[in-house]
Design an enzyme around this catalytic site. Structure first.
Site, short mmCIF file in Angstrom:
data_model
loop_
_atom_site.label_atom_id
_atom_site.label_comp_id
_atom_site.label_asym_id
_atom_site.label_seq_id
_atom_site.Cartn_x
_atom_site.Cartn_y
_atom_site.Cartn_z
N LYS A 189 -0.44 -0.50 -4.31
CA LYS A 189 -1.87 -0.19 -4.34
C LYS A 189 -2.05 1.24 -3.87
O LYS A 189 -1.35 1.69 -2.95
CB LYS A 189 -2.66 -1.15 -3.44
CG LYS A 189 -4.15 -0.80 -3.35
CD LYS A 189 -4.96 -1.89 -2.69
CE LYS A 189 -4.96 -1.87 -1.18
NZ LYS A 189 -5.42 -0.60 -0.56
N GLU B 279 -14.02 -1.77 -1.95
CA GLU B 279 -14.24 -1.93 -0.50
C GLU B 279 -15.52 -1.21 -0.09
O GLU B 279 -15.75 -0.05 -0.46
CB GLU B 279 -13.05 -1.34 0.29
CG GLU B 279 -13.28 -1.43 1.80
CD GLU B 279 -12.04 -1.11 2.64
OE1 GLU B 279 -10.97 -0.84 2.06
OE2 GLU B 279 -12.18 -1.13 3.88
N ASP C 231 0.83 -1.21 0.00
CA ASP C 231 0.00 0.00 0.00
C ASP C 231 0.86 1.26 0.00
O ASP C 231 1.83 1.35 0.77
CB ASP C 231 -0.86 0.03 1.28
CG ASP C 231 -2.33 -0.18 0.99
OD1 ASP C 231 -2.78 0.03 -0.16
OD2 ASP C 231 -3.04 -0.56 1.95
N GLU D 238 -5.25 4.32 -3.10
CA GLU D 238 -6.68 4.60 -2.98
C GLU D 238 -7.09 5.80 -3.82
O GLU D 238 -6.33 6.78 -3.91
CB GLU D 238 -7.02 4.91 -1.50
CG GLU D 238 -6.80 3.73 -0.57
CD GLU D 238 -7.17 4.06 0.88
OE1 GLU D 238 -7.76 5.15 1.14
OE2 GLU D 238 -6.89 3.21 1.75
O1 KIV Z 1 -4.89 -1.78 4.08
C1 KIV Z 1 -5.66 -2.72 3.86
O2 KIV Z 1 -5.71 -3.71 4.60
C2 KIV Z 1 -6.51 -2.64 2.68
C3 KIV Z 1 -7.52 -3.74 2.49
C4 KIV Z 1 -8.66 -3.55 3.40
C5 KIV Z 1 -7.94 -3.87 1.08
O3 KIV Z 1 -6.41 -1.73 1.93
#
Ligand code: KIV
Length: 282
Positions: free
Chosen positions: A114, A183, A84, A116
């Site tokens: 990833k 989500e 992330d 957002e």
């Molecule tokens: O940080 C995380 O765990 C997430 C998931 C909920 C997809 O982004």
């Protein structure tokens, strides 16, 4: 268990077989995920909540994500490892975004990142894909927007919001993401997105019609203390079992039952005798 899973492998799973992803933040959680046969590990910024005990995900930065990503990669996991991008690491400029994602790849060993958000993030996604960094999108209830959303609420419930979500998924697809996390969205909206984009969708609180599912591993194992969202299925009760096991340890130490003879190291009899200044038994 088979070959390392790659970004093209994930793309090729659009339409089935269903994909699985769990979060992991360290060596043991990555080992469990890998040995269990999941397809993707997400080093999620949920590490803020479930490992560091923070109230939201806004408190973790790139240094913290690199640290956890490195621990995960040391397990040499078979699943694709996605890391992330934390809040404010991809909002300032394309250059800053590239530098931060580059650290996740070079220092953390990320195989994809990833991030957002919807159309406002398209220029950043474009820059990352242009630098050969695979990107997973994330739409719907995006926890980094907790203040803007006014709390953790299911998104896309009203007609305009639902249409916007479907539109933004198409924009992310056009920008080159290889997959999209959905989500906290109604199942019909998730189904329509899944039908209308060519990349796999991974749901969490998004119903059964996505191309895959993700859960936070501490939710799945029952390793959290406190509230579990409605969409979680607890497959274990690790927190309760952990408390019970530690309480048993406390009891055994206090009663003299631990450590036992078999848990202790012993000197050879002749050395013990000499040390104690007594004749040897043997
Ligand atoms: O940080 C995380 O765990 C997430 C998931 C909920 C997809 O982004």
């Amino acid at each position: 268990m088979g070959d390392k899973i790659t970004v093209p492998d994930v793309r090729a799973r659009k339409g089935g077989p269903k994909l699985t992803m769990v979060t992991a933040y360290d060596y043991p959680s990555a080992r469990m995920a890998s040995d269990a046969g999941v397809d993707m590990i997400l080093v999620g910024d949920s590490v803020a909540n479930v490992v560091h005990g923070m109230g939201d995900t806004l408190g973790v930065d790139i240094d913290i994500m690199v640290l956890h990503a490195r621990a995960v990669r040391r397990a040499d996991p078979r699943p694709l490892v996605i890391v992330d991008m934390p809040w404010l690491s991809f909002h300032i400029s394309k250059e800053d975004t590239l530098r931060n994602a580059g650290r996740l790849v070079r220092e953390g060993g990320a195989e994809a990142v990833k991030l957002e958000g919807g159309h406002r993030r398209v220029p950043m996604i474009d820059a990352l894909v242009g630098a050969e960094i695979p990107v997973m999108g994330h739409l719907g209830l995006t926890p980094q927007s907790v203040h803007a959303m006014g709390g953790y609420r299911v998104q896309g419930r009203e007609i305009e919001a639902a249409r916007m979500l479907i539109q933004e998924a198409k924009e992310l697809e056009a920008a080159g993401v290889f997959s999209i996390v959905l989500e906290g969205v109604p199942d019909l909206v998730a189904r329509m997105v899944t039908e209308q984009v060519s990349v796999p969708t991974i749901g969490i609180g998004a119903g059964p019609h996505t191309d895959g599912q993700v859960l936070v591993y501490t939710d799945l194992l029952g390793l959290n203390f406190g509230h579990y969202p409605k969409f979680v299925r607890k497959y274990e009760s690790f927190a309760d079992r952990g408390v019970a096991a530690m309480a048993a340890f406390v009891e055994d130490v206090r009663s003299g039952g631990f450590p036992g003879d078999e848990e202790s190291y012993h000197l050879p009899e002749d050395v013990a005798a000499e040390l104690e200044g007594r004749p040897s038994d043997g």
